[in-house]
Design an enzyme around this catalytic site. Structure first.
Site, PDB file in Angstrom:
ATOM      1  N   GLY A  47     -24.363  10.393 -16.111  1.00 57.63           N
ATOM      2  CA  GLY A  47     -24.445  11.329 -14.990  1.00 57.63           C
ATOM      3  C   GLY A  47     -23.852  10.699 -13.734  1.00 57.63           C
ATOM      4  O   GLY A  47     -23.252   9.618 -13.779  1.00 57.63           O
ATOM      5  N   ASP A  71       1.051   4.130  -2.964  1.00 58.80           N
ATOM      6  CA  ASP A  71       0.636   5.508  -2.706  1.00 58.80           C
ATOM      7  C   ASP A  71       1.723   6.515  -3.083  1.00 58.80           C
ATOM      8  O   ASP A  71       1.462   7.495  -3.785  1.00 58.80           O
ATOM      9  CB  ASP A  71       0.272   5.698  -1.220  1.00 58.80           C
ATOM     10  CG  ASP A  71      -0.980   4.919  -0.830  1.00 58.80           C
ATOM     11  OD1 ASP A  71      -1.622   4.343  -1.722  1.00 58.80           O
ATOM     12  OD2 ASP A  71      -1.302   4.875   0.375  1.00 58.80           O
ATOM     13  N   SER A 116      -7.263   2.258  -3.700  1.00 62.25           N
ATOM     14  CA  SER A 116      -5.991   2.706  -3.155  1.00 62.25           C
ATOM     15  C   SER A 116      -5.100   3.340  -4.183  1.00 62.25           C
ATOM     16  O   SER A 116      -4.238   4.138  -3.840  1.00 62.25           O
ATOM     17  CB  SER A 116      -5.222   1.489  -2.658  1.00 62.25           C
ATOM     18  OG  SER A 116      -5.417   1.337  -1.320  1.00 62.25           O
ATOM     19  N   GLU A 170       0.830  -1.202   0.000  1.00 62.15           N
ATOM     20  CA  GLU A 170       0.000   0.000   0.000  1.00 62.15           C
ATOM     21  C   GLU A 170       0.868   1.258   0.000  1.00 62.15           C
ATOM     22  O   GLU A 170       0.674   2.176  -0.796  1.00 62.15           O
ATOM     23  CB  GLU A 170      -0.916  -0.005   1.237  1.00 62.15           C
ATOM     24  CG  GLU A 170      -1.763   1.232   1.386  1.00 62.15           C
ATOM     25  CD  GLU A 170      -2.837   1.336   0.306  1.00 62.15           C
ATOM     26  OE1 GLU A 170      -3.673   0.423   0.248  1.00 62.15           O
ATOM     27  OE2 GLU A 170      -2.817   2.297  -0.467  1.00 62.15           O
ATOM     28  N   ASP A 229     -17.635  11.154 -17.813  1.00 60.98           N
ATOM     29  CA  ASP A 229     -18.673  10.314 -17.223  1.00 60.98           C
ATOM     30  C   ASP A 229     -18.394   8.833 -17.534  1.00 60.98           C
ATOM     31  O   ASP A 229     -18.114   8.482 -18.672  1.00 60.98           O
ATOM     32  CB  ASP A 229     -20.026  10.738 -17.826  1.00 60.98           C
ATOM     33  CG  ASP A 229     -21.205  10.158 -17.065  1.00 60.98           C
ATOM     34  OD1 ASP A 229     -20.983   9.556 -15.990  1.00 60.98           O
ATOM     35  OD2 ASP A 229     -22.342  10.315 -17.552  1.00 60.98           O
ATOM     36  N   ILE A 230     -18.455   8.009 -16.507  1.00 59.78           N
ATOM     37  CA  ILE A 230     -18.256   6.568 -16.699  1.00 59.78           C
ATOM     38  C   ILE A 230     -19.646   5.919 -16.669  1.00 59.78           C
ATOM     39  O   ILE A 230     -20.392   6.085 -15.691  1.00 59.78           O
ATOM     40  CB  ILE A 230     -17.369   5.972 -15.576  1.00 59.78           C
ATOM     41  CG1 ILE A 230     -16.066   6.780 -15.413  1.00 59.78           C
ATOM     42  CG2 ILE A 230     -17.094   4.490 -15.817  1.00 59.78           C
ATOM     43  CD1 ILE A 230     -15.200   6.865 -16.645  1.00 59.78           C
ATOM     44  N   ASP A 266     -23.197   8.649 -10.425  1.00 62.86           N
ATOM     45  CA  ASP A 266     -23.670   7.365  -9.885  1.00 62.86           C
ATOM     46  C   ASP A 266     -22.801   6.957  -8.699  1.00 62.86           C
ATOM     47  O   ASP A 266     -21.664   7.409  -8.572  1.00 62.86           O
ATOM     48  CB  ASP A 266     -23.672   6.274 -10.972  1.00 62.86           C
ATOM     49  CG  ASP A 266     -22.339   6.172 -11.689  1.00 62.86           C
ATOM     50  OD1 ASP A 266     -21.332   5.844 -11.033  1.00 62.86           O
ATOM     51  OD2 ASP A 266     -22.281   6.438 -12.917  1.00 62.86           O
TER      52      ASP A 266
END
Ligand SMILES: *[C@@H]1O[C@H](CO)[C@@H](O)[C@H](O)[C@H]1NC(C)=O
Ligand SMILES: *[C@@H]1O[C@H](CO)[C@@H](O)[C@H](O)[C@H]1NC(C)=O
Ligand SMILES: *[C@@H]1O[C@H](CO)[C@@H](O)[C@H](O)[C@H]1NC(C)=O
Ligand SMILES: *[C@@H]1O[C@H](CO)[C@@H](O)[C@H](O)[C@H]1NC(C)=O
Ligand SMILES: *[C@@H]1O[C@H](CO)[C@@H](O)[C@H](O)[C@H]1NC(C)=O
Ligand SMILES: *[C@@H]1O[C@H](CO)[C@@H](O)[C@H](O)[C@H]1NC(C)=O
Ligand SMILES: *[C@@H]1O[C@H](CO)[C@@H](O)[C@H](O)[C@H]1NC(C)=O
Ligand SMILES: *[C@@H]1O[C@H](CO)[C@@H](O)[C@H](O)[C@H]1NC(C)=O
Length: 615
Positions: free
Chosen positions: A583, A303, A518, A299, A560-561, A585
């Site tokens: 839009g 990062d 992450s 992690e 937008d996905i 979600d």
């Protein structure tokens, strides 16, 4: 004089003397109780000499005022937009009334706890005192136990605690008591040492702005992200004033040698940053660069590599926060019984305005239902202080869609099936980040292993006004789908998204593919850091708390996905959770950022070194 004060005076008269020992001046009554999460089992009484760093949250003077300030300075249509509060402004708003502090001090003194044993948060709204379990049990009229998680970790907690009645209105929460919140890293490791060598097309600056030519779904690189999200040609100008940060918990840290290898490969001009980013150590957090034990630092490396790979040369601070499982309770130690998330929050809230970073990325969270509402509420309100001071606070939305299949059960003892939203993403004062994958088009991140972009609706926090319109439109599209399993009037998340699948990283000296929200969270934080860079260069304030602006205007600068879903909770409905639609979600929010559009929308002009022709 308030009723409570009178009550106390009456108590003083009754007990005769101020310093007289343990004599509750009002009877104790249960202040807070919470169900123990299903994965934790009570195994033994707690050793009475086990020490706990107890934290007492005193009611703040004026959270409503703080919230009003927060919304004013974050609303692009308000005259105060961008006029973030100073450390001192915030302190004044949140410091408790003298009267509340006095009552708490008297109660502690009655229990033999002297002022010298106490330490305070910057605004004195939190008191910390280290005490053995036995004394806390009488202070809070409760009984602590050792609880064991199904993964073997142990902790010392109680499900219920009490306070003298006259203190109920002056204390928001006391922890660690009944919180089982233990947020875990949202990095899913996929493959260690599975690819190597063939980065040639990524190493040099790519003249082809065509994403398809640069990006590959298995091995997302900084060059790909910078091309896809359009930061590639931007020349940062404010690195002296602009700052970004990430937070490490649970023994995770950031390996400089891995970061250096990564940057040499993927962002050679940034390589020196691997040895120059700063650690800010809190509560003896780890900065260990020693040989890796098990899977630690996956992690942490993800990062730092993502943030520097995209956000360089913005200076990076890595908060190294101590306190981590396994929580083995033992006599006379305080190890690991504390609340590292509070340690972090109080540390940053005490930072002066010139030290505070403008963006913070946190890739850790846990189920909202593991947190007692009183505690979640207070932590969320404290996060609002960061927003008011102009910090964009990003949290990963989780890696299990609407919940981990097989575990989607409400914690209230009824055993009812329910989606399990994640905290702190459900806090309305933070920006929650979901994950996408693929290109042309990007879709909701999903792997057959179960990893899916997290999303949903809070069971604790009501929907903030800024998202009314977007969320209502979504709910209309959704109809009655799975309606029994979530609270449609709760705070809905995530707010935005970014790539989170198969990132190329270097970990333990080897090439490793890592996925998760992450990855998306530091990526978004780095991009917003670059937006802030352009704002600062243009003499404008930085973005601060993003959401009011995002839901009103900013969303126009996001892609937008519309394909995929927050799959999870296979025991509920068709197991696909919330679908992504046109839009906003609760899977990818408004979608993924377009840097050029963002800074255009904000009325600043970047400096570009390429043929982009942006003006
Ligand atoms: C443009 O920026 C890229 C990436 O920072 C850099 O590698 C390249 O040398 C620059 N090109 C010019 C013409 O300045
Ligand atoms: C990008 O590359 C792909 C594959 O080579 C090609 O199909 C597409 O037309 C290109 N798009 C643009 C805008 O050049
Ligand atoms: C800090 O952590 C190190 C390494 O884990 C440990 O050796 C040391 O005792 C700790 N110090 C304190 C004050 O807890
Ligand atoms: C840090 O990186 C070095 C070199 O790759 C490696 O030997 C060491 O084990 C790493 N340590 C951690 C904690 O990841
Ligand atoms: C880390 O790398 C070293 C050296 O290559 C290897 O011996 C060790 O097994 C690796 N650790 C893990 C947890 O994969
Ligand atoms: C803690 O101390 C008590 C009393 O001295 C003893 O009975 C108990 O076994 C100890 N527990 C642990 C975990 O060491
Ligand atoms: C527990 O939660 C479920 C789902 O929200 C709800 O339907 C039920 O009434 C609750 N039961 C209790 C005992 O609170
Ligand atoms: C749903 O959430 C709202 C706002 O947080 C709350 O007032 C309401 O009680 C919740 N309803 C249920 C059934 O939990």
């Amino acid at each position: 004089m308030s009723a409570a004060k009178l009550f106390l005076l009456a108590g003083l008269l009754a007990t005769g003397s101020y310093a007289s020992p343990v004599q509750a001046r009002t009877p104790y009554a249960v202040k807070d109780s919470h169900f123990v999460p299903s994965k934790w089992r009570q195994v033994a009484p707690a050793p009475s000499t086990h020490n706990i760093d107890l934290r007492i949250a005193i009611k703040q003077n004026s959270f409503d005022d703080l919230e009003r300030h927060l919304y004013e300075v974050s609303d692009p249509d308000h005259s105060r937009y961008g006029q973030h509060l100073s450390e001192l402004d915030v302190k004044k708003l949140v410091q408790p009334a003298d009267h509340s502090l006095a009552l708490v001090h008297e109660w502690l003194a009655d229990n033999g706890i002297e002022t010298g044993d106490l330490s305070y948060s910057a605004a004195k709204d939190w008191i910390k005192v280290s005490l053995p379990v036995g004394r806390i049990e009488s202070l809070l009229d409760t009984k602590y136990s050792v609880y064991r998680h199904e993964d073997g970790s142990e902790t010392v907690r109680t499900s219920e605690w009490s306070l003298p009645v006259h203190l109920h209105e002056h204390i928001d929460t006391i922890q660690p008591t009944n919180s089982f919140f233990r947020s875990t890293p949202k990095a899913v490791t996929l493959e260690v040492n599975k690819f190597g060598g063939s980065y040639s097309k990524d190493v040099t600056y790519h003249q082809d702005p065509n994403v398809t030519a640069i990006c590959t779904p298995r091995g997302v690189t900084p060059l790909c992200m910078r091309t896809l999200y359009e930061t590639i040609d931007y020349i940062p100008q404010s690195a002296g004033k602009n700052k970004m940060a990430l937070a490490n918990y649970l023994g995770e840290t950031n390996n400089r040698s891995d970061t250096s290898l990564f940057l040499q490969k993927f962002r050679p001009e940034a390589a020196a940053a691997a040895y120059s980013f700063k650690f800010d150590v809190i509560n003896n957090g780890s900065t260990s660069q020693a040989v890796v034990q098990s899977r630690i630092d996956i992690e942490g490396d993800l990062d730092v590599e993502t943030m520097l790979g995209v956000g360089w040369p913005t200076p990076l601070t890595a908060y190294a926060v101590g306190g981590s499982p396994p929580f083995i309770p033992s006599n006379g130690t305080t190890t690991n019984t504390n609340e590292p998330y509070l340690d972090w929050l109080q540390h940053v809230l005490a930072q002066s305005d010139d030290v505070l970073p403008q963006v913070v990325s946190t890739s850790y969270d846990d189920e909202e239902q593991t947190v007692p509402p009183s505690y979640a509420k207070r932590v969320c309100e404290d996060l609002a202080q960061l927003g008011a001071r102009g910090v964009s606070v990003f949290y990963a939305s989780g890696d299990s869609g609407v919940g981990t299949s097989g575990d989607c059960i409400t914690n209230n003892g009824s055993g009812a099936k329910r989606f399990t939203p994640e905290f702190p993403s459900t806090c309305p004062y933070v920006t929650s980040v979901g994950a996408t994958m693929d290109f042309n088009p990007e879709v909701v991140a999903y792997h057959s292993s179960g990893f899916a972009s997290g999303g949903g609706f809070s069971d604790l926090f009501p929907r903030p006004a800024y998202q009314d319109k977007a969320v209502k439109a979504y709910l209309k599209t959704l109809g009655n789908r799975d309606a029994a399993y979530f609270n449609a009037s709760g705070r809905a998340y995530p707010d935005i998204a970014a790539q989170g699948s198969y990132f190329s990283t270097v970990w333990n000296g080897t090439d490793t593919l890592v996925s998760g929200t992450s990855a998306s969270t530091p990526l978004i934080a780095a991009i917003i850091a670059l937006v802030n860079d352009a704002l600062i260069a243009g003499g404008k304030p930085t973005l601060g708390f993003l959401n009011p602006w995002l839901y009103k205007k900013g969303y126009r600068a996001f892609t937008d996905i519309t394909s995929g879903s927050a799959a999870g909770c296979s025991e509920i409905g068709d197991g696909k959770g919330f679908p992504a639609v046109e839009g906003w979600d609760p899977v990818t929010g408004f979608g993924t950022p377009k840097f050029r559009d963002l800074i255009h929308l904000l009325g600043v002009h970047g400096t570009w070194n390429h043929t982009g022709g942006f003006s």
